[in-house]
Motif scaffolding. Structure first.
Motif, PDB file in Angstrom:
ATOM      1  N   MET A  37       0.180  -1.244   0.027  1.00 54.33           N
ATOM      2  CA  MET A  37       0.067   0.178   0.070  1.00 54.33           C
ATOM      3  C   MET A  37       0.594   1.454   0.337  1.00 54.33           C
ATOM      4  O   MET A  37       1.878   1.250   0.734  1.00 54.33           O
ATOM      5  CB  MET A  37      -1.391  -0.240   1.283  1.00 54.33           C
ATOM      6  N   PRO A  38       0.397   1.823  -0.488  1.00 54.93           N
ATOM      7  CA  PRO A  38       1.187   3.232  -1.041  1.00 54.93           C
ATOM      8  C   PRO A  38       1.020   3.773   0.364  1.00 54.93           C
ATOM      9  O   PRO A  38       0.647   3.880   1.436  1.00 54.93           O
ATOM     10  CB  PRO A  38       0.393   4.184  -1.360  1.00 54.93           C
ATOM     11  N   THR A  39       1.789   4.609   1.186  1.00 57.47           N
ATOM     12  CA  THR A  39       1.899   5.496   2.294  1.00 57.47           C
ATOM     13  C   THR A  39       1.125   6.532   2.296  1.00 57.47           C
ATOM     14  O   THR A  39       1.410   7.621   1.558  1.00 57.47           O
ATOM     15  CB  THR A  39       3.708   5.796   2.944  1.00 57.47           C
ATOM     16  N   PHE A  40       0.955   5.979   3.709  1.00 54.63           N
ATOM     17  CA  PHE A  40      -0.674   7.394   3.810  1.00 54.63           C
ATOM     18  C   PHE A  40      -0.329   7.657   5.381  1.00 54.63           C
ATOM     19  O   PHE A  40       0.951   7.571   6.104  1.00 54.63           O
ATOM     20  CB  PHE A  40      -2.201   7.280   3.399  1.00 54.63           C
ATOM     21  N   TYR A  41      -1.362   8.263   5.608  1.00 58.91           N
ATOM     22  CA  TYR A  41      -1.099   9.678   7.629  1.00 58.91           C
ATOM     23  C   TYR A  41      -0.987   7.864   8.499  1.00 58.91           C
ATOM     24  O   TYR A  41      -1.272   7.272   8.404  1.00 58.91           O
ATOM     25  CB  TYR A  41      -2.030  11.256   7.391  1.00 58.91           C
ATOM     26  N   PHE A  42      -1.558   8.990   9.871  1.00 55.02           N
ATOM     27  CA  PHE A  42      -2.715   8.414  11.117  1.00 55.02           C
ATOM     28  C   PHE A  42      -0.885   7.125  11.086  1.00 55.02           C
ATOM     29  O   PHE A  42      -1.328   5.944  11.361  1.00 55.02           O
ATOM     30  CB  PHE A  42      -3.597   7.678  10.514  1.00 55.02           C
ATOM     31  N   GLY A  43       0.571   7.446  10.780  1.00 51.16           N
ATOM     32  CA  GLY A  43       1.671   6.494  11.292  1.00 51.16           C
ATOM     33  C   GLY A  43       1.216   5.936  10.657  1.00 51.16           C
ATOM     34  O   GLY A  43       1.868   5.041  11.049  1.00 51.16           O
ATOM     35  N   HIS A  44       0.857   5.133   9.169  1.00 49.84           N
ATOM     36  CA  HIS A  44       0.745   3.985   8.077  1.00 49.84           C
ATOM     37  C   HIS A  44       2.362   3.932   7.927  1.00 49.84           C
ATOM     38  O   HIS A  44       2.944   2.282   7.632  1.00 49.84           O
ATOM     39  CB  HIS A  44       0.160   4.357   7.036  1.00 49.84           C
ATOM     40  N   ALA A  45       3.831   4.644   7.734  1.00 47.71           N
ATOM     41  CA  ALA A  45       4.729   4.296   7.408  1.00 47.71           C
ATOM     42  C   ALA A  45       5.133   3.695   8.991  1.00 47.71           C
ATOM     43  O   ALA A  45       6.368   2.875   8.379  1.00 47.71           O
ATOM     44  CB  ALA A  45       5.637   5.774   7.444  1.00 47.71           C
ATOM     45  N   LEU A  46       4.931   4.295  10.178  1.00 48.88           N
ATOM     46  CA  LEU A  46       5.917   3.815  12.013  1.00 48.88           C
ATOM     47  C   LEU A  46       4.910   2.241  11.466  1.00 48.88           C
ATOM     48  O   LEU A  46       5.304   1.147  11.638  1.00 48.88           O
ATOM     49  CB  LEU A  46       5.362   4.268  12.336  1.00 48.88           C
ATOM     50  N   LEU A  47       3.640   2.131  10.850  1.00 40.55           N
ATOM     51  CA  LEU A  47       3.444   0.390  10.813  1.00 40.55           C
ATOM     52  C   LEU A  47       4.101  -0.445  10.284  1.00 40.55           C
ATOM     53  O   LEU A  47       3.962  -1.742  10.567  1.00 40.55           O
ATOM     54  CB  LEU A  47       2.168   0.775  10.142  1.00 40.55           C
ATOM     55  N   LYS A  48       3.998  -0.272   8.895  1.00 40.65           N
ATOM     56  CA  LYS A  48       4.982  -0.150   7.741  1.00 40.65           C
ATOM     57  C   LYS A  48       6.581  -1.067   8.673  1.00 40.65           C
ATOM     58  O   LYS A  48       6.809  -2.367   8.668  1.00 40.65           O
ATOM     59  CB  LYS A  48       5.442   0.285   6.743  1.00 40.65           C
ATOM     60  N   TRP A  49       7.192  -0.443   9.511  1.00 43.38           N
ATOM     61  CA  TRP A  49       8.320  -0.730   9.863  1.00 43.38           C
ATOM     62  C   TRP A  49       8.187  -2.022  10.787  1.00 43.38           C
ATOM     63  O   TRP A  49       8.711  -2.332  11.153  1.00 43.38           O
ATOM     64  CB  TRP A  49       9.474   0.419  10.338  1.00 43.38           C
ATOM     65  N   TYR A  50       7.301  -1.418  11.824  1.00 45.64           N
ATOM     66  CA  TYR A  50       7.492  -1.690  13.384  1.00 45.64           C
ATOM     67  C   TYR A  50       6.604  -3.421  13.241  1.00 45.64           C
ATOM     68  O   TYR A  50       6.787  -3.920  14.772  1.00 45.64           O
ATOM     69  CB  TYR A  50       6.966  -1.231  14.167  1.00 45.64           C
ATOM     70  N   PHE A  51       5.617  -3.117  12.575  1.00 40.19           N
ATOM     71  CA  PHE A  51       4.946  -4.498  13.004  1.00 40.19           C
ATOM     72  C   PHE A  51       5.410  -5.755  12.714  1.00 40.19           C
ATOM     73  O   PHE A  51       5.143  -6.555  13.885  1.00 40.19           O
ATOM     74  CB  PHE A  51       3.668  -4.509  11.979  1.00 40.19           C
ATOM     75  N   PRO A  52       6.406  -6.026  11.603  1.00 39.66           N
ATOM     76  CA  PRO A  52       6.939  -7.630  11.478  1.00 39.66           C
ATOM     77  C   PRO A  52       7.023  -8.007  12.750  1.00 39.66           C
ATOM     78  O   PRO A  52       7.727  -8.631  13.126  1.00 39.66           O
ATOM     79  CB  PRO A  52       7.884  -6.691  10.791  1.00 39.66           C
ATOM     80  N   PHE A  53       7.796  -6.271  13.721  1.00 42.75           N
ATOM     81  CA  PHE A  53       8.669  -6.502  15.243  1.00 42.75           C
ATOM     82  C   PHE A  53       7.368  -7.482  16.175  1.00 42.75           C
ATOM     83  O   PHE A  53       8.249  -8.255  16.783  1.00 42.75           O
ATOM     84  CB  PHE A  53       9.189  -5.997  15.952  1.00 42.75           C
ATOM     85  N   PHE A  54       6.553  -6.214  15.804  1.00 43.95           N
ATOM     86  CA  PHE A  54       4.942  -6.847  16.997  1.00 43.95           C
ATOM     87  C   PHE A  54       4.553  -8.796  16.499  1.00 43.95           C
ATOM     88  O   PHE A  54       4.545  -9.907  17.561  1.00 43.95           O
ATOM     89  CB  PHE A  54       3.669  -5.822  16.993  1.00 43.95           C
ATOM     90  N   LEU A  55       4.571  -8.721  15.432  1.00 40.19           N
ATOM     91  CA  LEU A  55       4.486  -9.951  15.230  1.00 40.19           C
ATOM     92  C   LEU A  55       5.373 -11.234  15.253  1.00 40.19           C
ATOM     93  O   LEU A  55       5.501 -12.029  15.374  1.00 40.19           O
ATOM     94  CB  LEU A  55       4.058 -10.074  13.547  1.00 40.19           C
ATOM     95  N   SER A  56       6.740 -10.925  15.106  1.00 37.01           N
ATOM     96  CA  SER A  56       8.044 -11.723  15.452  1.00 37.01           C
ATOM     97  C   SER A  56       8.187 -12.173  17.066  1.00 37.01           C
ATOM     98  O   SER A  56       7.896 -13.375  16.907  1.00 37.01           O
ATOM     99  CB  SER A  56       8.907 -11.308  14.983  1.00 37.01           C
TER     100      SER A  56
END
Length: 346
Positions: free
Chosen positions: A163-182
């Motif tokens: 997904m193209p990066t948009f507002y509301f912290g999407h860029a941060l979510l793209k980086w940190y969600f893999p660590f949460f899932l891991s």
């Protein structure tokens, strides 16, 4: 930095509290270097801390969620996390930082709102991004009852990344969600990784981390990318290589913190102090310390000034936390704690 019940479960992993306590100390030291050093990105201790410390918090959040899964259904669980994370996130940004940082004197309030929408890292972004992680996890849990949980995870990771990066912290979510899932799935496979802690492997892993750290940079691509820019590959491929490099560095850093805790800290005298910080006060320290890390900048000797500021910010944060927690309304609004269930932080 999320909350847990005040009565610790019998199967609580106290090593996680120690790691969490150590991680919040790293946050204070990292911010102290950042706010008191001109060229902080070149500081080796700053690079070391920032290479993994916030991914570590996300990893721990997923790890603890796997050990203590929610007892309620998805909607009550999300409402609980909203109270614990989003309410403090909004209150500190709009009611505390706006005035404490003198933003009201130079920034129109509506522009101040737009700044947060465009990028939550103007505020306490970790709380918001962690809440997004819990929301997505709830969706995975619901859909995963009918379809393989692993398939859902892979699909969501692909969707978030494509997904193209948009507002509301999407860029941060793209980086940190893999660590949460891991962290969440690590609980299910960690027994298979015991052999990697053997001495003949661990020394090589430490050396690899030091090698990767040498090239690590917070704001620009690693120098390794400069080496391969002359190779005829697409900019997208270069971006993927750079992101993979930072992911590997962060994951190795997380692994080594677990190893250091188990080998050197868990049975030491400092373990009790770190356990207290990690089990009760990480959120408190996270939201409070930033206002006090420059008050001793007049100290002339640089390393002493950094240490003094960090210790001062920690102590003041704990004192302010004590008074906040004594008031039911402030506990809820500022720390997400409901007085009747005096929660711990993580």
């Amino acid at each position: 930095m999320i909350h847990q019940d005040s009565i610790a479960p019998l199967n609580r992993d106290h090593s996680i509290d120690i790691i969490r306590g150590l991680a919040i100390l790293l946050v204070i030291v990292g911010h102290t270097i950042q706010y008191n050093t001109v060229h902080f990105d070149d500081n080796i201790l700053f690079k070391l801390i920032y290479s993994f410390h916030m991914p570590l918090f996300m990893f721990i959040s997923g790890y603890v969620l796997a050990i203590h899964p929610p007892k309620s259904t998805a909607i009550p669980f999300i409402l609980k996390k909203f109270n614990q994370l989003v309410i403090p996130f909004l209150i500190w940004y709009f009611c505390i930082a706006y005035f404490a940082n003198n933003q009201y004197a130079s920034v129109d309030f509506f522009d101040y709102v737009k700044k947060l929408i465009i990028s939550p890292d103007y505020g306490y972004w970790f709380l918001w991004v962690l809440f997004l992680n819990f929301m997505i996890f709830s969706g995975i849990s619901i859909i995963g009852k009918k379809i393989s949980e692993w398939i859902i995870v892979i699909l969501i990771l692909l969707i978030i990344e494509i997904m193209p990066t948009f507002y509301f912290g999407h860029a941060l979510l793209k980086w940190y969600f893999p660590f949460f899932l891991s962290g969440y799935f690590f609980v299910k496979i960690k027994h298979k990784l015991v052999k990697i802690s053997h001495k003949k492997y661990i020394f090589a892993i430490y050396l690899l981390f030091l090698f990767l750290l040498f090239f690590w940079n917070r704001t620009s691509p690693t120098p390794i990318i400069e080496i391969i820019t002359n190779i005829p590959i697409s900019p997208k491929a270069i971006f993927i290589i750079d992101k993979f490099y930072h992911l590997i560095t962060a994951f190795i850093g997380i692994f080594l913190i677990f190893d250091i805790t188990n080998r050197f800290i868990q049975n030491s005298r400092i373990a009790n102090y770190l356990t207290t910080l990690g089990s009760q006060y990480t959120l408190d320290i996270y939201v409070i310390h930033i206002y006090f890390i420059t008050l001793l900048s007049w100290i002339p000797f640089y390393p002493a000034m950094i240490i003094a500021n960090a210790i001062f910010a920690l102590v003041i944060s704990l004192i302010i936390s004590y008074f906040i927690r004594k008031n039911k309304l402030f506990s809820y609004l500022l720390l997400g704690i409901k007085k009747s269930t005096q929660s711990h932080n993580k």
